[in-house]
Design a protein around this motif. Structure first.
Motif, PDB file in Angstrom:
ATOM      1  N   THR A  71       0.950  -1.326   0.076  1.00  0.00           N
ATOM      2  CA  THR A  71       0.155  -0.062   0.040  1.00  0.00           C
ATOM      3  C   THR A  71       0.890   1.072   0.019  1.00  0.00           C
ATOM      4  O   THR A  71       1.867   1.238   0.785  1.00  0.00           O
ATOM      5  CB  THR A  71      -0.837   0.064   1.282  1.00  0.00           C
ATOM      6  OG1 THR A  71      -1.743  -1.134   1.348  1.00  0.00           O
ATOM      7  CG2 THR A  71      -1.823   1.360   1.237  1.00  0.00           C
ATOM      8  N   THR A  73       0.607   5.484  -0.016  1.00  0.00           N
ATOM      9  CA  THR A  73      -0.233   6.635   0.187  1.00  0.00           C
ATOM     10  C   THR A  73       0.496   7.864   0.184  1.00  0.00           C
ATOM     11  O   THR A  73       1.668   7.897   0.354  1.00  0.00           O
ATOM     12  CB  THR A  73      -0.854   6.488   1.729  1.00  0.00           C
ATOM     13  OG1 THR A  73      -0.222   6.341   2.719  1.00  0.00           O
ATOM     14  CG2 THR A  73      -2.042   5.101   1.672  1.00  0.00           C
ATOM     15  N   SER A  74      -0.223   8.959  -0.004  1.00  0.00           N
ATOM     16  CA  SER A  74       0.171  10.396  -0.110  1.00  0.00           C
ATOM     17  C   SER A  74      -0.933  11.314   0.107  1.00  0.00           C
ATOM     18  O   SER A  74      -2.101  11.042  -0.168  1.00  0.00           O
ATOM     19  CB  SER A  74       0.998  10.561  -1.525  1.00  0.00           C
ATOM     20  OG  SER A  74       1.613  12.011  -1.645  1.00  0.00           O
ATOM     21  N   SER A  94      -1.021   7.352  -9.241  1.00  0.00           N
ATOM     22  CA  SER A  94      -2.151   8.093  -8.499  1.00  0.00           C
ATOM     23  C   SER A  94      -2.211   9.498  -8.825  1.00  0.00           C
ATOM     24  O   SER A  94      -1.370  10.324  -8.103  1.00  0.00           O
ATOM     25  CB  SER A  94      -2.163   7.665  -7.011  1.00  0.00           C
ATOM     26  OG  SER A  94      -3.504   8.369  -6.494  1.00  0.00           O
ATOM     27  N   ARG A  98      -5.130   9.282  -4.377  1.00  0.00           N
ATOM     28  CA  ARG A  98      -5.894   8.205  -3.886  1.00  0.00           C
ATOM     29  C   ARG A  98      -4.686   7.096  -3.755  1.00  0.00           C
ATOM     30  O   ARG A  98      -3.577   6.786  -4.297  1.00  0.00           O
ATOM     31  CB  ARG A  98      -6.979   7.411  -4.696  1.00  0.00           C
ATOM     32  CG  ARG A  98      -8.132   8.455  -4.610  1.00  0.00           C
ATOM     33  CD  ARG A  98      -9.113   7.687  -5.458  1.00  0.00           C
ATOM     34  NE  ARG A  98      -9.721   8.743  -6.198  1.00  0.00           N
ATOM     35  CZ  ARG A  98     -10.658   8.565  -7.117  1.00  0.00           C
ATOM     36  NH1 ARG A  98     -11.014   7.319  -7.287  1.00  0.00           N
ATOM     37  NH2 ARG A  98     -11.214   9.510  -7.953  1.00  0.00           N
ATOM     38  N   PRO A  99      -4.771   6.148  -2.506  1.00  0.00           N
ATOM     39  CA  PRO A  99      -3.930   4.893  -2.033  1.00  0.00           C
ATOM     40  C   PRO A  99      -3.915   3.979  -3.069  1.00  0.00           C
ATOM     41  O   PRO A  99      -4.774   4.080  -4.115  1.00  0.00           O
ATOM     42  CB  PRO A  99      -4.477   4.472  -0.951  1.00  0.00           C
ATOM     43  CG  PRO A  99      -5.221   5.540  -0.087  1.00  0.00           C
ATOM     44  CD  PRO A  99      -5.822   6.517  -1.446  1.00  0.00           C
ATOM     45  N   THR A 101      -2.936   0.006  -3.705  1.00  0.00           N
ATOM     46  CA  THR A 101      -3.032  -1.189  -3.076  1.00  0.00           C
ATOM     47  C   THR A 101      -2.723  -2.329  -4.058  1.00  0.00           C
ATOM     48  O   THR A 101      -3.543  -2.329  -5.094  1.00  0.00           O
ATOM     49  CB  THR A 101      -3.827  -1.443  -2.177  1.00  0.00           C
ATOM     50  OG1 THR A 101      -4.186  -0.361  -1.162  1.00  0.00           O
ATOM     51  CG2 THR A 101      -3.917  -2.837  -1.484  1.00  0.00           C
ATOM     52  N   CYS A 128       5.003   4.111   2.140  1.00  0.00           N
ATOM     53  CA  CYS A 128       4.734   2.888   1.610  1.00  0.00           C
ATOM     54  C   CYS A 128       4.815   1.754   2.966  1.00  0.00           C
ATOM     55  O   CYS A 128       5.291   1.899   3.569  1.00  0.00           O
ATOM     56  CB  CYS A 128       5.631   2.401   0.445  1.00  0.00           C
ATOM     57  SG  CYS A 128       7.531   2.237   1.078  1.00  0.00           S
ATOM     58  N   THR A 141       8.014   6.158   5.779  1.00  0.00           N
ATOM     59  CA  THR A 141       7.477   7.384   5.464  1.00  0.00           C
ATOM     60  C   THR A 141       8.376   8.571   5.231  1.00  0.00           C
ATOM     61  O   THR A 141       9.448   8.616   5.896  1.00  0.00           O
ATOM     62  CB  THR A 141       6.627   7.989   6.390  1.00  0.00           C
ATOM     63  OG1 THR A 141       5.551   6.947   6.727  1.00  0.00           O
ATOM     64  CG2 THR A 141       5.738   9.440   6.297  1.00  0.00           C
TER      65      THR A 141
END
Length: 153
Positions: A71, A73-74, A94, A98-99, A101, A128, A141
């Motif tokens: 996964t 994300t940001s 993205s 949006r994440p 996965t 991640c 992160t």
């Protein structure tokens, strides 16, 4: 008299070489034909040859299988590249933050996945995470505009 015996020896040696060469050609020809015949019998779909011996062919991968979940994300646009255990690289992005996965099956004892991710200059972080059989193995992160991070498990 010496030169005539020399030429007789040369002629005899030449005849001997020709005889050996002819024998080699005959032997190879017979062996090649016999090999062709064996090949034809082995692969001809007739009643005499309806089953194949596949006992030496592995039918399944017996290594341990695990669920690998990635996964990323940001808070802004980002792109990532992940490499699976077979060395295949896959890129995803993205555009709206949006994440992403990804779930895959890992085999053996790992490593299963490597991930490189980077945000756009308008985002403030990228994270991640990699879980193996629902056990988090890696979490990284990085903060700042155009942040980049790497995870592996």
């Amino acid at each position: 008299m010496g030169s005539s015996s020399r030429s007789a020896r040369r002629r005899h040696a030449r005849e001997w070489r020709l005889a050996v060469a002819a024998a080699v050609v005959v032997v190879l020809g017979v062996a090649g034909y016999a090999g062709h015949d064996v090949y034809q019998q082995a692969f001809r779909p007739d009643a005499a040859n309806t089953s194949a011996d596949v006992s030496a062919v592995p039918t399944t991968d017996t290594r341990r299988q695990v669920l690998v979940e990635l996964t990323v994300t940001s808070d802004g646009p980002f792109a990532l590249t992940y490499r699976d255990a077979d060395g295949k690289d896959t890129e995803e992005a993205s555009a709206d933050g949006r994440p992403i996965t990804v779930e895959t099956v890992g085999r053996g004892d790992g490593p299963y996945l490597q991930v490189w991710a980077q945000t756009s200059p308008t985002a403030s972080f990228v994270r991640c995470e990699i879980a193996v059989d629902n056990d988090r193995r890696s979490r990284e992160t990085t903060q700042g505009p155009a942040a980049a991070t790497y995870c592996a498990a």
